[in-house]
Design a protein around this motif. Structure first.
Motif, short mmCIF file in Angstrom:
data_model
loop_
_atom_site.label_atom_id
_atom_site.label_comp_id
_atom_site.label_asym_id
_atom_site.label_seq_id
_atom_site.Cartn_x
_atom_site.Cartn_y
_atom_site.Cartn_z
N VAL A 37 0.54 -1.57 0.11
CA VAL A 37 0.07 0.10 -0.16
C VAL A 37 0.75 1.60 0.11
O VAL A 37 0.38 2.33 -0.79
N MET A 38 1.61 0.87 0.74
CA MET A 38 2.70 2.41 0.56
C MET A 38 3.49 2.72 -1.03
O MET A 38 3.51 3.79 -0.59
N ILE A 39 3.46 1.28 -1.40
CA ILE A 39 4.54 1.90 -2.71
C ILE A 39 3.69 2.42 -4.03
O ILE A 39 3.78 3.59 -4.29
N PHE A 40 2.41 1.91 -3.66
CA PHE A 40 1.38 1.69 -4.73
C PHE A 40 0.73 3.64 -4.38
O PHE A 40 -0.02 3.93 -5.14
N VAL A 41 0.01 3.17 -3.60
CA VAL A 41 -1.09 4.45 -2.21
C VAL A 41 -0.44 5.69 -2.08
O VAL A 41 -0.67 7.15 -2.89
N GLY A 42 0.67 5.12 -1.03
CA GLY A 42 1.35 6.01 0.25
C GLY A 42 2.07 6.42 -1.55
O GLY A 42 2.33 8.47 -1.61
N PHE A 43 2.43 6.91 -1.93
CA PHE A 43 4.36 7.55 -3.56
C PHE A 43 3.15 8.11 -4.19
O PHE A 43 2.94 8.77 -4.69
N GLY A 44 1.80 6.77 -4.69
CA GLY A 44 1.15 7.66 -5.90
C GLY A 44 0.61 8.65 -5.09
O GLY A 44 0.82 9.67 -5.91
N PHE A 45 0.14 9.03 -3.61
CA PHE A 45 -0.76 9.58 -3.90
C PHE A 45 0.34 10.82 -3.64
O PHE A 45 -0.38 12.64 -3.74
N LEU A 46 0.73 10.34 -2.65
CA LEU A 46 2.02 12.10 -1.91
C LEU A 46 1.56 12.88 -3.07
O LEU A 46 2.71 13.94 -3.41
N MET A 47 2.31 12.25 -4.42
CA MET A 47 2.99 13.12 -5.86
C MET A 47 1.47 13.37 -6.19
O MET A 47 1.64 13.77 -8.20
N THR A 48 0.76 13.55 -5.94
CA THR A 48 -0.79 13.82 -6.73
C THR A 48 -0.84 15.36 -6.73
O THR A 48 -2.35 16.15 -6.32
N PHE A 49 -0.11 16.00 -5.71
CA PHE A 49 -0.26 16.97 -4.78
C PHE A 49 0.09 18.63 -6.13
O PHE A 49 -1.05 19.50 -5.78
N PHE B 70 2.00 7.21 -13.40
CA PHE B 70 3.35 6.87 -13.98
C PHE B 70 3.95 6.20 -12.34
O PHE B 70 5.11 4.83 -13.32
N ASN B 71 3.47 6.75 -11.35
CA ASN B 71 4.24 5.23 -10.23
C ASN B 71 3.73 4.26 -9.76
O ASN B 71 4.48 3.44 -9.89
N PHE B 72 2.33 4.10 -10.60
CA PHE B 72 2.18 2.89 -10.85
C PHE B 72 2.67 1.92 -11.81
O PHE B 72 3.15 1.16 -11.70
#
Lengths: 475, 475, 475
Positions: free
Chosen positions: A80-92, A103-105
């Protein structure tokens, strides 16, 4: 309109068409993965149907002793950290949320496959049949490996094409596997949560790439380089899932029993502590004490990064709080002063501020790990505990804690060196004008690589019901 | 304004008032659940206070052997998939996010209760006291059962009333329980992750209902049938939680030990592989290689669906990659070509494209399962492993793998048949003009069934502070 | 413009500058935590490196018997509820999402540290060395303790400064620890999921504070006191993670084995049931049967709250459904009638409606617990089961179930009393004009304490590409 024409010209200067290159890279590499997996990768004895015979042979009384039950919950948290954590942290960013999470995905899904191979060749190659036998611990390690590339992506967010990101990941995973082999196997350093192996390496790898790819005219897309209200809330999803599951990250591959248990406690406390110092520094730095979402989204996580190496050690609960305390301060100050300085003076454009969130706390984590290891003692750890915690057996059976501390410090330098040298090399490759990266004026804009839905200004006028509703004043 | 009047007239043609019907259905069915649970449902021996005596009797050495500790982490992951995964995946429409996540919540909460009863009657009825004894595995199976109805909801999203959805779920769960009984008990087919039982059945059930409920004038609400920027980001929350937790879905009720372990590895790999092929086909199909969020949100999951049947088998890691590779391609092509074709030619309006995400990958999964089963051998599985994996004991002790493959194929046809016939029957019921479904012009609009907050166009003018801020140009 | 000036004057009347106070509080309290942790907190025997020796001494056969493996998955679920569940549930306001999720983050991170100390002093102080030995169960209990303060925050949302919230948390945790000690240790009441200890106490604590801080002119910020479309979807993230993980909440510290197993089943069923009655009452109460997001976001959770005390008991599956049935109805009616009544008549402004979600269902939970305990019997529980479930040993070895029921009822009154008296005291402290709370006209506005990104009205005009896209009509 004239301005529009001018911008369109600038865009034409760069070809961002990836219709051939991206599918080609995806297909070729995925087919390569299938072939290499066919040659090298098999189930290990705990995920193979022969497990029942293995159990009988080794006199294992219960299925629960299958490593799956020790590690699967932690694995899912890390996932979850890899895909939602890093992924959504970069949606800002206001107009790069698709690219952030999308692209994180993509690169994580590719990276975990390549990591299973690379880490397998270095760590788990069976000498008898030249196969890599995988189980749940390999899946966790693959996620870890990919984390370093996602960190590197943070420095480049919005400025590179997905093809460049695939290249960044291919080389990133490769470098990671070598660096990890040197640090964990040759130096026999401990780094359960990867302060050095993952965060320090990943951050310097990304920062060096960003330095090589410096864009002097990036201010042309400055209007897109901020957040909007809801994109900041999306980013908090990423922040919180990283924050909550970081204890699982730092304990996922720790020793069974007290090792995992202690790593969780230490990380939980360091994270809590860095939240308070982040809020404090963020508030003190602004007019009227107003808080800055950039700090809250990022620096609150510094405690988890900084606890990566020492999480398994007897650093004590208050020691963990101190580590979180310091790293929260350092990280927030980084956002306030270092990021602008680095952009102006060092020509490093660090979109997500990974220097503050991963590089500095990672280095702190490495140093804390070295000091904690060097000051370990039998009176605190117990005789067996000391041996178990540091794996003082086989080739390193006679190593003392002081020497271990030295090797921990050496490991930190290896991580930094791999990041800098690797980043320079890969940055050079990515600078070639063949990867479809966006023009300066076009950075941080999903419209370049995504079919963006039309914003519907006239939504209300075509929707009489709602129009009606809004025509009644609500004050 | 004239247009508005015209539209209002159209709306008046349909009565969408559910003030009596929805509460009536909810109350009557919930009270029925309470009565039926009172008559039939009890704790099983692992969730009853007599567990301690049971342990002693069976000589179970530790509380950890309670099935709770084998399955609870997977159960929670599946639970997240049902409520957040499916729910948020359906928030992508610009004005149907409330309905997407809200009605998903309603029908899942009802469905799991009815599923505990239906599945209990068919699988777990105690012959001595005619009670159904439930534990954590029943909760997982109830979630699984409901998943098939949520898939069916995907085809009808935005075009049906919540009362219709309750009816769809009531019959869907009933049909599922019978179909599952035939496939798992009578045919003795294996389907740990439900490629056939859940996905194929659910998809054809929903598609047939959508076919029966065909709306020739649906283009009247075309302006609401797309996404906006932030609704696409919300949908990615659903996508990622489905993607990340799919290994838990396919392993949740797999055999203890190597069975669960292997199912996780296979699913993890298939999913990773389908991400790359989805990105590739999405990019190659568009001008300039731009990616389409619809593909990324959905087709990336095809690998998980297609690995549902074979997840427990020794399909090998590269076999899993191949399955993901193909299903990602097939699914994305489905979105590109099949969905428009089906709408135009077959008169099937499939809002979420479940034919591409569930039907085709589900069928692939069934076929892969049949082939993998038929080609299983003692040399690969080991003698005991083969028996354990396929449960070749009791009535089917003498079944060969070839025959098993045949039964697997038969199971696929049963799933499709139940979907088609059941969907036709239930579609006929739902076509009655008593359920409060929306007019064509009113589809995909939360305003019909929800109190939608007034959009605040004049927000800034009533909020001087922010007005001030935005009057300073930020370029 | 004139209106703007008037508003600005009102704002100037209150000093919301927290640039000194917030950092001071954060630093002083975090340093105090470090010192107190240094003096008092150590690892327990399961998280200490001496675990291996402890295992040998106690003849524990496997690392899995470390409590970590019994409780860690539940702990992580609870952790998600605290930070994402409570945090996102409070993002529903159109312009207070930063404050909702951000301040929740701050006070939870502080509260868990203080809770480890307070709960440790009362429950786990080692008599030999005056140390508190912590393990994973302490982390769960700290999360539980903080939940009560986050509930109280719900009543004050948007009307208090972060400094006030820190004070609210400091005293809230302190009061909680005393109340919990009285209820669990002195009265020997059972309350695994905290219907009384957490929800009833937290709700009355927050409501009383809100009553003391009554703002007669709050209607001045009425235009900010509602949601917008996307903020309601964000809030559903909070709702669903609370709903899905509530079985973990109520089972996290239940007895190993059947205790945890049964608590999960009971909570799962109560929650499902309250979803249906919430939808029913919400629909029946509105014109055309339209559903209200406020009800769906909140009242659907009432079943989990009301099952907190009795979750471990043999309440039977249909008993759980009945509890959820009633609490969903009561909670939704609360939102419809009680909240407006309380605001108008009792002068209690309850932003999130915690009276409906936590106070009333919490009291129901306490009563259900008392009745279920009083009616427990050996014929249902078994002799050993009864003793295990109610811990009838040592000082209370001879307690009967009737007496236990009486003590359960007494516990409910203790929880209410602590909430009311504690809330009055702390409310008085928070009324001091030194905490930087916002003016009435400025409530529910992130702009007071956060750097809010400029909303970009002119985004499209500076972004020709997209402008172009939207100029093509899509109907």
């Amino acid at each position: 309109m004239q301005e529009g024409n001018y911008e369109n010209k600038l865009k034409m200067a760069k070809n961002t068409n990836i219709r051939i290159s991206l599918p080609a890279v995806c297909f070729v590499w995925q087919i390569a993965m299938i072939i290499l997996f066919g040659v090298f990768i098999r189930y290990d004895e705990e995920s193979d149907t022969h497990w029942i015979e293995h159990r009988r042979k080794k006199n294992i009384s219960t299925n629960l002793e299958n490593d799956f039950y020790y590690r699967y919950p932690s694995f899912q948290d890390v996932h979850v950290m890899i895909f939602v954590g890093f992924g959504f942290l970069m949606t800002f960013l206001k107009r790069y949320s698709f690219g952030g999470v999308g692209f994180n995905f993509l690169i994580a899904a590719f990276g975990i496959q390549w990591a299973l191979l690379m880490q397998g060749w270095f760590h788990h190659l069976d000498e008898h049949d030249w196969k890599i036998k995988i189980g749940v611990e390999n899946l966790i390690n693959a996620d870890f490996c990919v984390a370093s590339c996602l960190i590197a992506y943070g420095a480049c967010l919005g400025k590179v094409s997905p093809v460049q990101l695939m290249v960044l990941t291919l080389f990133g995973v490769t470098l990671f596997a070598v660096e990890e082999y040197i640090i964990l196997e040759l130096l026999h350093a401990k780094d359960a949560g990867g302060s050095m192996v993952i965060h320090t390496f990943g951050a310097y790898y990304g920062l060096t790439i960003s330095w090589v790819l410096y864009r002097p005219l990036l201010s042309q897309s400055k209007h897109l380089q901020g957040s909007v209200y809801h994109s900041d809330v999306f980013a908090m999803i990423g922040t919180l899932f990283l924050w909550m599951y970081w204890p699982s990250f730092n304990s996922a591959i720790a020793d069974h029993g007290d090792g995992q248990h202690r790593a969780v406690i230490n990380t939980y406390l360091a994270l809590a502590s860095s939240v308070l110092t982040t809020f404090a520094i963020s508030s003190i730095s602004q007019n009227n004490g107003k808080l800055d979402m950039v700090h809250i989204q990022n620096a609150t996580l510094a405690g988890g990064v900084a606890m990566g190496t020492a999480s398994e050690f007897m650093i004590t609960p208050y020691g963990s709080l101190i580590v979180g305390f310091c790293s929260g301060i350092v990280s927030t100050f980084g956002y306030l002063f270092l990021t602008p300085f680095m952009e102006k003076t060092l020509k490093i454009q660090d979109t997500c501020g990974i220097h503050n969130l991963h590089a500095m706390p990672g280095v702190i984590g490495g140093i804390v790990g070295a000091i904690t290891a060097a000051s370990a003692s039998e009176s605190v750890y117990g005789q067996e505990g000391l041996i178990n915690t540091f794996d003082f057996k086989d080739a390193v059976a006679n190593r003392t804690v002081n020497i271990q501390g030295g090797y921990q410090a050496a490991a930190l330098f290896v991580a930094i060196a791999f990041g800098l040298v690797g980043g320079a090399l890969v940055g050079g490759i990515l600078k070639l004008p063949i990867w479809g990266d966006p023009a300066d004026v076009n950075c941080f804009d999903d419209d370049v690589y995504w079919e963006v839905p039309e914003e519907d200004e006239n939504f209300l006028s075509r929707h009489p019901n709602m129009n009606h509703a809004t025509s009644i004043p609500d004050v």
